[in-house]
Design an enzyme around this catalytic site. Structure first.
Site, mmCIF file in Angstrom:
data_model
loop_
_atom_site.group_PDB
_atom_site.id
_atom_site.type_symbol
_atom_site.label_atom_id
_atom_site.label_comp_id
_atom_site.label_asym_id
_atom_site.label_seq_id
_atom_site.Cartn_x
_atom_site.Cartn_y
_atom_site.Cartn_z
ATOM 1 N N GLY A 52 0.863 -1.185 0.000
ATOM 2 C CA GLY A 52 0.000 0.000 0.000
ATOM 3 C C GLY A 52 0.898 1.232 0.000
ATOM 4 O O GLY A 52 1.855 1.304 0.786
ATOM 5 N N ASP A 246 -1.492 4.678 -6.217
ATOM 6 C CA ASP A 246 -0.082 4.496 -5.849
ATOM 7 C C ASP A 246 0.772 5.628 -6.385
ATOM 8 O O ASP A 246 1.862 5.889 -5.875
ATOM 9 C CB ASP A 246 0.416 3.145 -6.369
ATOM 10 C CG ASP A 246 -0.374 2.022 -5.707
ATOM 11 O OD1 ASP A 246 -1.512 1.767 -6.150
ATOM 12 O OD2 ASP A 246 0.124 1.458 -4.728
HETATM 13 O O1 MRU Z 1 0.489 -3.971 -4.539
HETATM 14 P P1 MRU Z 1 -0.045 -3.249 -3.350
HETATM 15 O O2 MRU Z 1 -0.927 -4.059 -2.469
HETATM 16 O O3 MRU Z 1 1.030 -2.516 -2.584
HETATM 17 O O4 MRU Z 1 -0.942 -2.166 -4.027
HETATM 18 C C1 MRU Z 1 -1.243 -1.006 -3.419
HETATM 19 C C2 MRU Z 1 -2.673 -0.916 -3.238
HETATM 20 O O5 MRU Z 1 -3.189 -1.489 -2.316
HETATM 21 C C3 MRU Z 1 -3.452 -0.155 -4.119
HETATM 22 O O6 MRU Z 1 -3.207 -0.075 -5.416
HETATM 23 C C4 MRU Z 1 -4.219 0.876 -3.386
HETATM 24 O O7 MRU Z 1 -5.438 0.999 -3.944
HETATM 25 C C5 MRU Z 1 -3.491 2.187 -3.279
HETATM 26 S S1 MRU Z 1 -2.491 2.302 -1.884
HETATM 27 C C6 MRU Z 1 -3.477 3.114 -0.705
#
Ligand code: MRU
Length: 369
Positions: A52, A246
């Site tokens: 995240g 992200d």
């Molecule tokens: O691959 P991850 O689990 O690190 O991905 C990030 C996310 O969980 C998302 O894309 C999310 O919606 C944004 S981070 C608050």
């Protein structure tokens, strides 16, 4: 440890030891891991123990505190710090929060004359970044509550139906989350909400993590397969979509977990508002066009080929496609700004455009790609 004993996914205990929730084990097992070295932190980020965007930023900051400790005991502290910083900042490429936090702390340490002061400086900056992220997320919740409240006032007889993708909750941030912050704010304000939770293949951050979080907070929700959203929208079963991101470029394009773009297309086709909730630490001021410029992480194809779950009380992993079929695993996609109704930020909701973003953050006007 009992899940109720920590309400953050990363924390320092009284002895100054650093701990994280192992998110790979959720929802069926609640396990925590101690992070003792910067290499432990790099591995935790790469293997999705922590994930995240905002959380990766905070963990990157704590990683810098560990790197500083290791560097100042090395023969050439500056060179060691530079090398560890580079490895840490590239542990995952899409979430800009990681590079933002790591670069910021590196610049601060580079300005210190004595390497011996690095660990303390880095640690206190990491704590400040963590607390600031909590404040930003709470504020996103307050601003993001307005469109939910407006829908509730139009339809007081039924819950507001929100669809979300992936996990942009407190597990992905520190507290409140980004996409979940307005949902938690509505729930606390007594507005009935129901959340459609995309399972979010391949790693199921939706069905594993968002569903777990919402259940913990008593927010009504239903897990759906990633492909169900368009159908539910056509049937009038979704009032608005809120997702996290992200990395958001200057023009308002938003990179988020793979599959988000398709949800935005379906929402646009059905006239459903599509919001992206982000702290300003997720904005990349140096990228003008997100579709062309945001780097997309490619992950291990085995995450697509295998599915993990609980078999009785044993966690198990099973192969789905034919043994020899290749798989491709882009972890994120970019939703163009034109499909985004608004960005929910800690300063308010703005249009997904350079003018909209700079209207809330005029101090960033000088940064140019
Ligand atoms: O691959 P991850 O689990 O690190 O991905 C990030 C996310 O969980 C998302 O894309 C999310 O919606 C944004 S981070 C608050």
């Amino acid at each position: 440890m009992n899940p109720n004993q920590t309400k953050r996914p990363v924390w320092l205990d009284e002895g100054g030891r650093l701990w994280v929730i192992d998110q790979r084990e959720l929802p069926h097992r609640f396990e925590v891991l101690q992070i003792q070295t910067v290499l432990d932190m790099i591995q935790a980020i790469q293997s999705m123990v922590v994930r995240g965007a905002p959380l990766i930023g905070v963990c990157g900051a704590y990683g810098m505190a560990l790197a500083a400790r290791q560097a100042c005991a090395a023969e050439d502290p500056r060179k060691t710090l530079e090398e560890l910083t580079q490895t840490l900042r590239s542990a995952r490429p899409t979430a800009v929060n990681l590079a933002w936090a790591v670069d910021g702390i590196f610049a601060q340490l580079a300005g210190e004359s004595k390497a011996a002061s690095w660990p303390e400086v880095a640690l206190s900056e990491a704590q400040a970044i963590e607390e600031a992220e909590v404040v930003r997320c709470r504020s996103i919740g307050q601003f993001g509550l307005a469109p939910i409240r407006a829908i509730h006032e139009r339809h007081p007889e039924r819950p507001v139906q929100v669809l979300t993708h992936c996990n942009a909750g407190w597990l992905a941030c520190v507290e409140y989350g980004t996409a979940t912050a307005p949902i938690y704010a509505a729930h606390e304000a007594g507005i009935p909400v129901h959340v459609w939770v995309d399972e979010t293949r391949p790693l199921n951050q939706g069905s594993r993590l968002t569903a777990w979080e919402l259940a913990q907070k008593g927010v009504p929700h239903t897990v759906i397969v990633d492909n169900a959203g368009g159908h539910l929208m056509q049937q009038g079963m979704v009032d608005l979509v809120i997702v996290g991101a992200d990395r958001v470029s200057r023009n308002g394009d938003a990179a988020n977990k793979i599959g988000t773009y398709l949800k935005a297309l379906a929402a646009g086709d059905n006239g459903i508002p599509f919001y992206v909730a982000i702290p300003s630490t997720t904005i990349d001021w140096m990228i003008g066009d997100g579709v062309a410029g945001i780097p997309i992480e490619m992950r291990d194809p085995d995450e697509v080929r295998f599915v993990e779950g609980l078999d009785g009380d044993r966690r198990t992993r099973v192969l789905v496609p034919p043994e020899g079929s290749p798989a491709l695993n882009p972890a994120f996609d970019v939703t163009p700004a034109r499909l985004i109704t608004g960005l929910m930020t800690e300063k308010g909701i703005c249009a997904a455009s350079e003018a909209g973003i700079l209207g809330l953050f005029p101090e960033m006007g000088g940064y140019r790609p």
